[in-house]
Design a protein around this motif. Structure first.
Motif, PDB file in Angstrom:
ATOM      1  N   ASP A  98       0.736  -1.092  -0.129  1.00 25.79           N
ATOM      2  CA  ASP A  98      -0.060  -0.157  -0.086  1.00 25.79           C
ATOM      3  C   ASP A  98       0.891   1.256  -0.155  1.00 25.79           C
ATOM      4  N   GLU A  99       1.949   1.146   0.565  1.00 25.43           N
ATOM      5  CA  GLU A  99       2.739   2.556   0.767  1.00 25.43           C
ATOM      6  C   GLU A  99       3.900   2.462  -0.452  1.00 25.43           C
ATOM      7  N   LEU A 100       4.203   1.553  -1.065  1.00 24.74           N
ATOM      8  CA  LEU A 100       5.458   1.410  -1.904  1.00 24.74           C
ATOM      9  C   LEU A 100       4.808   1.492  -3.359  1.00 24.74           C
ATOM     10  N   GLU A 101       5.696   1.775  -4.146  1.00 26.61           N
ATOM     11  CA  GLU A 101       5.241   1.759  -5.741  1.00 26.61           C
ATOM     12  C   GLU A 101       5.441   0.490  -6.304  1.00 26.61           C
ATOM     13  N   PRO A 102       4.523   0.011  -6.964  1.00 35.73           N
ATOM     14  CA  PRO A 102       4.601  -1.556  -7.705  1.00 35.73           C
ATOM     15  C   PRO A 102       5.931  -1.684  -8.365  1.00 35.73           C
ATOM     16  N   LEU A 103       6.600  -0.679  -8.863  1.00 38.76           N
ATOM     17  CA  LEU A 103       7.935  -1.009  -9.590  1.00 38.76           C
ATOM     18  C   LEU A 103       8.853  -1.333  -8.423  1.00 38.76           C
ATOM     19  N   ILE A 104       8.691  -0.495  -7.493  1.00 31.55           N
ATOM     20  CA  ILE A 104       9.911  -1.166  -6.297  1.00 31.55           C
ATOM     21  C   ILE A 104       9.554  -2.463  -5.630  1.00 31.55           C
ATOM     22  N   ILE A 105       8.324  -2.791  -5.589  1.00 32.24           N
ATOM     23  CA  ILE A 105       7.882  -3.987  -4.892  1.00 32.24           C
ATOM     24  C   ILE A 105       8.234  -5.160  -5.929  1.00 32.24           C
ATOM     25  N   ALA A 106       8.052  -4.942  -7.294  1.00 34.13           N
ATOM     26  CA  ALA A 106       8.549  -6.004  -8.187  1.00 34.13           C
ATOM     27  C   ALA A 106      10.063  -6.151  -7.977  1.00 34.13           C
ATOM     28  N   GLU A 107      10.800  -5.000  -8.001  1.00 29.67           N
ATOM     29  CA  GLU A 107      12.299  -5.252  -8.013  1.00 29.67           C
ATOM     30  C   GLU A 107      12.841  -5.685  -6.777  1.00 29.67           C
ATOM     31  N   LYS A 108      12.126  -5.563  -5.737  1.00 26.35           N
ATOM     32  CA  LYS A 108      12.534  -6.128  -4.193  1.00 26.35           C
ATOM     33  C   LYS A 108      11.969  -7.592  -4.183  1.00 26.35           C
ATOM     34  N   TYR A 109      11.092  -8.102  -5.218  1.00 26.17           N
ATOM     35  CA  TYR A 109      10.481  -9.509  -5.229  1.00 26.17           C
ATOM     36  C   TYR A 109       9.682  -9.732  -3.992  1.00 26.17           C
ATOM     37  N   LEU A 110       8.770  -8.667  -3.654  1.00 24.47           N
ATOM     38  CA  LEU A 110       7.754  -8.816  -2.443  1.00 24.47           C
ATOM     39  C   LEU A 110       6.187  -8.913  -3.157  1.00 24.47           C
ATOM     40  N   THR A 111       6.103  -9.160  -4.471  1.00 28.11           N
ATOM     41  CA  THR A 111       4.625  -9.390  -4.634  1.00 28.11           C
ATOM     42  C   THR A 111       4.317 -10.699  -4.381  1.00 28.11           C
ATOM     43  N   ALA A 112       2.804 -10.781  -4.603  1.00 26.67           N
ATOM     44  CA  ALA A 112       2.130 -12.082  -4.174  1.00 26.67           C
ATOM     45  C   ALA A 112       2.689 -13.364  -4.768  1.00 26.67           C
ATOM     46  N   ARG A 113       2.887 -12.958  -6.191  1.00 25.15           N
ATOM     47  CA  ARG A 113       3.437 -14.088  -7.057  1.00 25.15           C
ATOM     48  C   ARG A 113       4.861 -14.483  -6.352  1.00 25.15           C
ATOM     49  N   ASP A 114       5.753 -13.600  -6.147  1.00 27.08           N
ATOM     50  CA  ASP A 114       7.233 -13.894  -5.401  1.00 27.08           C
ATOM     51  C   ASP A 114       6.905 -14.657  -4.165  1.00 27.08           C
ATOM     52  N   ARG A 115       5.840 -14.270  -3.290  1.00 28.63           N
ATOM     53  CA  ARG A 115       5.619 -15.219  -1.890  1.00 28.63           C
ATOM     54  C   ARG A 115       5.077 -16.572  -2.389  1.00 28.63           C
ATOM     55  N   ASP A 116       4.503 -16.765  -3.276  1.00 32.59           N
ATOM     56  CA  ASP A 116       3.914 -17.979  -3.530  1.00 32.59           C
ATOM     57  C   ASP A 116       5.213 -18.907  -4.236  1.00 32.59           C
ATOM     58  N   ILE A 117       6.068 -18.297  -4.831  1.00 36.09           N
ATOM     59  CA  ILE A 117       7.150 -19.019  -5.771  1.00 36.09           C
ATOM     60  C   ILE A 117       7.983 -19.507  -4.408  1.00 36.09           C
ATOM     61  N   ARG A 118       8.308 -18.690  -3.390  1.00 40.04           N
ATOM     62  CA  ARG A 118       9.148 -19.173  -2.376  1.00 40.04           C
ATOM     63  C   ARG A 118       8.491 -20.036  -1.622  1.00 40.04           C
ATOM     64  N   LYS A 119       7.288 -20.243  -1.587  1.00 45.81           N
ATOM     65  CA  LYS A 119       6.882 -21.081  -0.429  1.00 45.81           C
ATOM     66  C   LYS A 119       6.566 -22.566  -1.099  1.00 45.81           C
TER      67      LYS A 119
END
Length: 313
Positions: A98-119
């Motif tokens: 909610d606080e960060l830009e989507p581009l920054i979240i994607a660069e830091k691998y913090l999206t919901a898709r990245d979390r599913d990949i890590r699980k």
């Protein structure tokens, strides 16, 4: 000679200021206790010293206290995060989104898709590949069917992935192809790993095309130099496996579309016309299931659109 009264008063007040300064310093040193205590037997016991954290130069104690009130205990946060329980200290991913830009979240691998990949305990490249090709077959029947299709592609005379001579074709074993498919689809192994550590179950696929001539050439030479093994047959099987998955995904999607289109046409046809259309539909589905190439699937799609043209909007 007697000193003036004012000088005597100043001399008496000066030690009090020094004592006051020492008192302030002692307040910072109260955390270190070095006195000895005596237990019930009269033996001297030294207390453990509790050291206070040293402040960084330029950081006041009030600023450190204010930071502690805002962010909490940093040591506790790092300890909990290292133990894998960082959610207990308010580490909210949703708040970051909610606080960060989507581009920054994607660069830091913090999206919901990245979390599913890590699980998932599956390599990331395989997860991303399955998103486009679909899940690979893991039952014996599907793997056996695919292995025969790959063998027919390797030995085909029309656009083969590799140019194999008769000796190389005779050497290939379909059972070895099935073993490689099981290692790739079920165990998620790479081709280099299979060629190095699972070579005993796919020996007929390890020799590259033209390797026999190269071996004869090397035998005639006095100096034996190491030769690179490319494992072209194994890599061709890997590429054909991806091609097979794309083909099956397309056939499955077309089959669902054909069934839905036939049901729509069946609602507005009479009994005689419906019987004829059902026969055509069954023949189209059988041809689709038997298609073994993209060109054959294209022919089936043209036949279906001829008898069941798409509706105009």
């Amino acid at each position: 000679m007697v000193a003036p009264l004012e000088d005597i008063i100043e001399d008496e007040e000066q030690p009090e200021e020094e004592d006051g300064d020492l008192g302030e310093e002692d307040e910072m040193r109260d955390f270190i206790v070095s006195e000895d205590e005596v237990d019930e037997n009269g033996i001297s016991v030294r207390r453990k010293k509790s050291h206070k954290k040293k402040l960084r130069p330029g950081v006041s104690s009030s600023a450190l206290q204010e930071a502690h009130e805002i962010f909490g205990d940093v040591d506790e946060f790092l300890m909990l995060r290292k133990a894998g329980s960082h959610t207990d200290v308010g580490f909210d991913i949703q708040r970051l989104e909610d606080e960060l830009e989507p581009l920054i979240i994607a660069e830091k691998y913090l999206t919901a898709r990245d979390r599913d990949i890590r699980k998932k305990d599956v390599p990331e490249r395989i997860q991303l590949s399955e998103e486009t090709t679909g899940p690979p077959p893991k039952d014996d029947g599907s793997i056996e069917k695919e292995s025969h299709w790959i063998y027919s592609q390797l030995t085909s005379s029309l656009n083969p992935p590799l140019v194999l001579d008769e000796k190389a074709i005779e050497r290939i074993d379909v059972a070895d192809i099935a073993n490689v498919l099981k290692l790739m689809n079920m165990d998620n192994y790479d081709i280099p790993f299979i060629a190095m550590y699972r070579k005993e179950i796919c020996r007929s696929l390890l020799k590259d095309p033209g390797q026999d001539e190269m071996d004869n050439y090397r035998e005639d030479r006095t100096e034996m130099t190491p030769m690179m093994r490319w494992h072209r047959v194994l890599w061709a099987i890997n590429d054909l496996n991806t091609k097979w998955l794309f083909l099956q995904k397309r056939k499955t999607a077309l089959k669902l579309y054909y069934s839905k289109r036939f049901e729509e046409e069946a609602r507005r046809l009479d009994e005689i016309r419906l019987t004829l259309n059902r026969q055509i539909f069954v023949s189209v589905i059988e041809a689709l299931e038997g298609a073994s190439s993209e060109r054959e699937v294209d022919d089936v799609e043209l036949k279906f659109n001829l008898h069941f043209p798409p509706r105009r909007r």
